[in-house]
Design a protein around this motif. Structure first.
Motif, PDB file in Angstrom:
ATOM      1  N   ILE A  66       0.928  -1.294  -0.127  1.00 13.97           N
ATOM      2  CA  ILE A  66      -0.038   0.198   0.340  1.00 13.97           C
ATOM      3  C   ILE A  66       0.904   1.261  -0.141  1.00 13.97           C
ATOM      4  CG2 ILE A  66      -1.691   1.224   1.605  1.00 13.97           C
ATOM      5  CD1 ILE A  66      -2.739  -1.216   2.311  1.00 13.97           C
ATOM      6  N   ALA A  70       0.596   3.870  -3.053  1.00 16.41           N
ATOM      7  CA  ALA A  70      -0.242   5.117  -2.589  1.00 16.41           C
ATOM      8  C   ALA A  70       0.739   6.385  -2.862  1.00 16.41           C
ATOM      9  CB  ALA A  70      -0.323   5.117  -1.007  1.00 16.41           C
ATOM     10  N   THR A  71       1.977   6.140  -2.979  1.00 21.96           N
ATOM     11  CA  THR A  71       3.060   7.557  -2.919  1.00 21.96           C
ATOM     12  C   THR A  71       3.612   7.508  -4.302  1.00 21.96           C
ATOM     13  OG1 THR A  71       4.618   8.732  -2.174  1.00 21.96           O
ATOM     14  CG2 THR A  71       4.899   6.261  -2.038  1.00 21.96           C
TER      15      THR A  71
END
Length: 138
Positions: A66, A70-71
């Protein structure tokens, strides 16, 4: 006799594959093992320790994936990848060093093979962490 030799080679190959697969996921395996031993020591029993270990191992893998997904910041992605790949590289180094020692290699060759094994396992860990999730079956 031929079948015994073939089965022995197949078993050795399976054992090596299992060890290197565990080395790739060294961080999750270490977290799961640490939680399992702490839970068992605290009195959770075998079933509770195994359940908590599975939750911890899957939690580490999920958190890392994740974090990568996510980044979009390169330094953050690099940091997450290094946190995951460095323990895998250390485990790959130790594993390759032992296998090179079993083969009877001298000190310099043993270190060279261990270093190559560490690079291969760390690269496999990085690739596994950054791989896209599999497409759902139709």
């Amino acid at each position: 006799m031929l079948f015994a030799i073939l089965f022995n080679l197949a078993g050795l190959g399976l054992f090596c594959w299992l060890l290197y697969a565990l080395a790739v996921d060294a961080l999750a395996f270490f977290a799961a093992l640490s939680i399992a031993l702490a839970a068992f020591d605290a009195g959770a029993g075998i079933v509770g320790a195994v359940a908590l270990a599975l939750i911890a191992g899957v939690g580490v893998l999920t958190t890392m994936r994740i974090g990568i997904a996510a980044t979009r910041s390169c330094p953050v992605r690099l940091a997450i990848t290094l946190i995951y790949a460095i323990p895998a590289g250390v485990a790959g180094y130790q594993l390759s060093d032992v296998f090179a020692g079993l083969g009877g290699a001298s000190g310099a060759w043993r270190d060279a093979m261990a270093f190559l094994g560490a690079l291969a396992v760390a690269a496999a860990a990085r690739a596994r962490l950054q791989a896209p999730p599999p497409a759902p079956a139709k």
